[in-house]
Design a protein around this motif. Sequence first.
Motif, PDB file in Angstrom:
ATOM      1  N   THR A 288       0.072  -6.703  -0.907  1.00 47.39           N
ATOM      2  CA  THR A 288      -0.048  -5.879   0.289  1.00 47.39           C
ATOM      3  C   THR A 288      -0.975  -6.604   1.260  1.00 47.39           C
ATOM      4  OG1 THR A 288      -1.989  -4.625  -0.443  1.00 47.39           O
ATOM      5  CG2 THR A 288       0.179  -3.819  -1.147  1.00 47.39           C
ATOM      6  N   LEU A 313       4.331  -7.197   1.531  1.00 46.25           N
ATOM      7  CA  LEU A 313       4.214  -5.941   2.273  1.00 46.25           C
ATOM      8  C   LEU A 313       3.189  -6.128   3.381  1.00 46.25           C
ATOM      9  CD1 LEU A 313       4.927  -2.935   2.585  1.00 46.25           C
ATOM     10  CD2 LEU A 313       3.032  -2.410   1.044  1.00 46.25           C
ATOM     11  N   SER A 346       3.460   0.289   5.750  1.00 48.39           N
ATOM     12  CA  SER A 346       2.071   0.532   5.374  1.00 48.39           C
ATOM     13  C   SER A 346       1.949   0.732   3.865  1.00 48.39           C
ATOM     14  CB  SER A 346       1.549   1.768   6.100  1.00 48.39           C
ATOM     15  OG  SER A 346       0.302   2.175   5.570  1.00 48.39           O
ATOM     16  N   SER A 347       0.864   0.223   3.313  1.00 50.97           N
ATOM     17  CA  SER A 347       0.617   0.416   1.878  1.00 50.97           C
ATOM     18  C   SER A 347       0.116   1.827   1.588  1.00 50.97           C
ATOM     19  CB  SER A 347      -0.403  -0.612   1.374  1.00 50.97           C
ATOM     20  OG  SER A 347      -1.561  -0.618   2.188  1.00 50.97           O
ATOM     21  N   LEU A 353       6.171   2.580  -1.144  1.00 51.43           N
ATOM     22  CA  LEU A 353       5.656   1.817  -2.286  1.00 51.43           C
ATOM     23  C   LEU A 353       6.468   2.093  -3.550  1.00 51.43           C
ATOM     24  CD1 LEU A 353       1.737   1.869  -2.137  1.00 51.43           C
ATOM     25  CD2 LEU A 353       3.280  -0.011  -1.668  1.00 51.43           C
ATOM     26  N   LEU A 365       0.469  -6.498  -8.909  1.00 54.32           N
ATOM     27  CA  LEU A 365       0.266  -6.026  -7.545  1.00 54.32           C
ATOM     28  C   LEU A 365      -1.141  -6.415  -7.093  1.00 54.32           C
ATOM     29  CD1 LEU A 365       1.323  -2.523  -6.197  1.00 54.32           C
ATOM     30  CD2 LEU A 365      -0.543  -3.832  -5.215  1.00 54.32           C
ATOM     31  N   HIS A 367      -3.643  -5.968  -4.078  1.00 53.30           N
ATOM     32  CA  HIS A 367      -3.835  -5.092  -2.913  1.00 53.30           C
ATOM     33  C   HIS A 367      -4.873  -5.715  -1.977  1.00 53.30           C
ATOM     34  CE1 HIS A 367      -3.820  -1.522  -0.517  1.00 53.30           C
ATOM     35  NE2 HIS A 367      -5.059  -1.160  -0.846  1.00 53.30           N
ATOM     36  N   ALA A 369      -4.465  -5.446   1.534  1.00 51.28           N
ATOM     37  CA  ALA A 369      -4.397  -4.769   2.828  1.00 51.28           C
ATOM     38  C   ALA A 369      -5.719  -4.069   3.114  1.00 51.28           C
ATOM     39  CB  ALA A 369      -3.254  -3.763   2.829  1.00 51.28           C
ATOM     40  N   SER A 391      -4.849   3.877   1.306  1.00 48.51           N
ATOM     41  CA  SER A 391      -3.846   2.939   0.808  1.00 48.51           C
ATOM     42  C   SER A 391      -4.178   2.474  -0.605  1.00 48.51           C
ATOM     43  CB  SER A 391      -3.734   1.730   1.743  1.00 48.51           C
ATOM     44  OG  SER A 391      -4.880   0.905   1.661  1.00 48.51           O
ATOM     45  N   THR A 392      -5.474   2.346  -0.914  1.00 52.00           N
ATOM     46  CA  THR A 392      -5.876   1.950  -2.273  1.00 52.00           C
ATOM     47  C   THR A 392      -5.565   3.062  -3.275  1.00 52.00           C
ATOM     48  OG1 THR A 392      -7.660   0.570  -1.377  1.00 52.00           O
ATOM     49  CG2 THR A 392      -7.798   1.159  -3.704  1.00 52.00           C
ATOM     50  N   ALA A 395      -1.680   3.142  -3.617  1.00 50.68           N
ATOM     51  CA  ALA A 395      -1.178   1.972  -4.345  1.00 50.68           C
ATOM     52  C   ALA A 395      -1.583   2.016  -5.812  1.00 50.68           C
ATOM     53  CB  ALA A 395      -1.691   0.693  -3.684  1.00 50.68           C
TER      54      ALA A 395
END
Length: 624
Positions: A288, A313, A346-347, A353, A365, A367, A369, A391-392, A395
Amino acid sequence: MGNTTLKRLFALSRAKKRLLQVSYDCMAIIFCFWMSMALRLDGIGTTIEVRQWLVLISVLPITIFTSIYLGLYRAIIRYMADKAARTIVVVCGISALSMFITSHLLELGVPRSVPGIYFALVLIATAGSRFLMRSLYMRNTSNERDPVVVYGAGEPGRMVVQALTQSRTYRPGIVIDPTGALHNRDMNGVPIMSPNRAADFIAKRNFSSGIVAMYGDAAEAIRKAGQFLSDCGLEVRVMPALDDLVAGSARVSEFRRITIEELLGREPVAAIPTLMKKTVRGKSVMITGAGGSIGSELCRQILSHDPKKLVLLEISEFALYQIHEELISQLTEGRGGVEIIPVLGSSADKELLRRVIADHQVNTLLHAAAYKHVPLVESNVAQGAQNNILSTIVASQVAGELGVDTFTLVSSDKAVRPTNVMGATKRVAELAMLEISKSYGRTRYCAVRFGNVLGSSGSVIPKFEQQIRSGGPITITDPEIIRYFMTGKEAAQLVLQASAMSDGGEIFLLDMGKPVKIIDLARTMAKLHRKHTYVEGAEKTLENSIAIRFTGLRPGEKLYEELLVTSQSEATDHPRIMKEADAHREMHSISQKKIEQLEKIIRQGDDSEIRKLLSELPIDYNQQ
């Protein structure tokens, strides 16, 4: 021969120069045969019979044809080197052999020792004339070429000196031996000096640039050499990397400017291959924030270790386009089996997702972003919290629900005892991820925390570069502010290796090396542009100077950053990767109930409510 005549001679067309060489060689062959006979017989006044002269009927065409066939007339005199010298020896040898055979077969009466004498004479005449012209050319253009300082007296230094000797624009002035072992010697006629003597010599001479003659893997040596040349007021350049030279994608003479990253760099620790491949090779990997500074470098590193799929992403269309095009171009160089999937979005979009991870059966994955620019996040709290926290959470949950093998959060040193919203949101993201990890035993969760990436979009380096180019002033918040810096390549490699070492629930810390004082960074960058610096308000004492202006610390900005919440850390199998010892301490945890409350408030987008909640969480948030 005057300078004007030489310049006219050197300015002739290639065809005319070749005609001159052929004419000269014909005369040299005739003269050397006559001289050989004179030396063998009765001296200068000797009479050579007509039949003996007939030997030249075969020697002349054979010699000229051989010279043409072996490319002697294609060789540019100023670039004459070992290969051309060997060619001359072969041509002269064939010429002498043809003389011996012709005389013997046709019984022309040429003494058998004459071809041997002739070989020596024609070799001197042919080679000597060319190297004499080369010397005259170099001497004639010496004053027109800028002198250059070469730092490094090893094999790379010899290669650079040779390249400069043949250059139309530059010439080697001195060679610096950092060890001092070769002091007072010379390299191809260029004096070798120790650094101390060289500094005095440079100060008294008209040098404008220096070249670091070292291979690219000697990062610390290059840094010291670049700093020395920069301190001497020189424009600093470096030779191409050894890999590029071997691959033929660069030539020794293709020098480039040294970068501030190289001056701040450190000796790299070789990546551990097993760790680099463990979560990547043959797997479906998703990044991401794939178009960001660290995200794009992660993509490059992952692609070089043969993943099955690489899912990108990214919320920015242009950033996604750029990294996708770059990676696709790399596929044509031998990695055509990797499938690269660009995903725009967007994540924090849970349904997106779920669909992407399920469709591509993501194993790993990463992360990356995040919004990381402190003042911008300070002014856009809701968006910062949505991108960094929400987003965290999303995700992490989706990765656990769909059974992703490894989830890695790319975090920041600003998460430690945060004084700004950006740091607070990253710390909350760490703790929320750790809490979520308790619900999904199959997925290994970890965070990797580090400082500034050199040259990234949020770094001061691009900003300083633009300010210097525009004439200043260079703006710095505080004269005492310091920061940790790391190259994007090293950071990405360490993130991948930390991820591979995870057993679940760790916060890894990367060794950032020595902190850099930002004012020293600004001064070093100014030196690279051959500019002096002075503090705004003080007297400008030197010409070609640029001002430094102090603007005061920005909201939420620290004088220095930390990597640990406490002083406790544990070593790992990698010398530059540690892990925080108290990652699961109850005083630093966020309950599932708090996570749900966070999601609700962040989605509402109320800046003041988000700030209030951040201040209530156990993250040592100290608003400034």
